[in-house]
Design a protein around this motif. Sequence first.
Motif, PDB file in Angstrom:
ATOM      1  N   GLN A  46      32.513  50.656  46.990  1.00  0.00           N
ATOM      2  CA  GLN A  46      33.567  49.663  47.185  1.00  0.00           C
ATOM      3  C   GLN A  46      33.239  48.739  48.355  1.00  0.00           C
ATOM      4  N   GLN A  47      32.712  49.274  49.430  1.00  0.00           N
ATOM      5  CA  GLN A  47      32.396  48.462  50.597  1.00  0.00           C
ATOM      6  C   GLN A  47      31.258  47.485  50.319  1.00  0.00           C
ATOM      7  N   VAL A  48      30.312  47.896  49.483  1.00  0.00           N
ATOM      8  CA  VAL A  48      29.195  47.009  49.121  1.00  0.00           C
ATOM      9  C   VAL A  48      29.719  45.715  48.506  1.00  0.00           C
ATOM     10  N   ILE A  49      30.801  45.802  47.759  1.00  0.00           N
ATOM     11  CA  ILE A  49      31.390  44.614  47.125  1.00  0.00           C
ATOM     12  C   ILE A  49      31.815  43.589  48.174  1.00  0.00           C
ATOM     13  N   PHE A  50      32.321  44.044  49.295  1.00  0.00           N
ATOM     14  CA  PHE A  50      32.890  43.153  50.302  1.00  0.00           C
ATOM     15  C   PHE A  50      31.878  42.616  51.304  1.00  0.00           C
ATOM     16  N   ASP A  51      30.772  43.307  51.482  1.00  0.00           N
ATOM     17  CA  ASP A  51      29.833  42.947  52.539  1.00  0.00           C
ATOM     18  C   ASP A  51      28.795  41.928  52.086  1.00  0.00           C
ATOM     19  N   GLN A  52      28.345  41.132  53.043  1.00  0.00           N
ATOM     20  CA  GLN A  52      27.200  40.245  52.851  1.00  0.00           C
ATOM     21  C   GLN A  52      25.964  41.043  53.237  1.00  0.00           C
ATOM     22  N   LEU A  53      25.090  41.299  52.304  1.00  0.00           N
ATOM     23  CA  LEU A  53      23.940  42.162  52.558  1.00  0.00           C
ATOM     24  C   LEU A  53      22.646  41.393  52.345  1.00  0.00           C
ATOM     25  N   ASN A  54      21.666  41.704  53.160  1.00  0.00           N
ATOM     26  CA  ASN A  54      20.346  41.102  53.047  1.00  0.00           C
ATOM     27  C   ASN A  54      19.477  41.976  52.151  1.00  0.00           C
ATOM     28  N   GLN A  55      19.258  41.532  50.935  1.00  0.00           N
ATOM     29  CA  GLN A  55      18.480  42.311  49.970  1.00  0.00           C
ATOM     30  C   GLN A  55      17.016  42.445  50.378  1.00  0.00           C
ATOM     31  N   GLN A  56      16.574  41.598  51.261  1.00  0.00           N
ATOM     32  CA  GLN A  56      15.172  41.626  51.684  1.00  0.00           C
ATOM     33  C   GLN A  56      14.933  42.602  52.830  1.00  0.00           C
ATOM     34  N   SER A  57      15.989  43.122  53.431  1.00  0.00           N
ATOM     35  CA  SER A  57      15.815  44.009  54.577  1.00  0.00           C
ATOM     36  C   SER A  57      15.172  45.326  54.153  1.00  0.00           C
ATOM     37  N   SER A  58      14.466  45.923  55.074  1.00  0.00           N
ATOM     38  CA  SER A  58      13.819  47.202  54.773  1.00  0.00           C
ATOM     39  C   SER A  58      14.860  48.300  54.528  1.00  0.00           C
TER      40      SER A  58
END
Length: 110
Positions: A46-58
């Motif tokens: 559920q939290q993944v839906i709300f967050d801005q995440l960097n897909q390129q990060s290790s």
Amino acid sequence: MADTTNLRTGISDLVNDLVKILNNTTHAEQQTALQKIINALMILWQQVIFDQLNQQSSDYQAAIASLKEAQEAAGQAKTDLDNVALAIGKATTAAKAVDKVIKFAVKLLV
């Protein structure tokens, strides 16, 4: 917003497999451990839906890899219940890897 489909899919696929294992195991301790990790993964999903995440990060890439590894272990446990403890361990590691990306536990403490 960053597309987190692969992370969300990895979590939900793992949860689905863990639920199947939960429904098949008769060991109370394993059932409790599975229920806890399923609950934790659903909160993270559920939290993944709300967050801005960097897909390129290790960390993000490590979380994806850990989820795949956990799902492989869960697949083994679905066919051989002797592998349930391994699946629980891999799922726990995957949940920690996802949490490292979204820093949810840290958010709860701040």
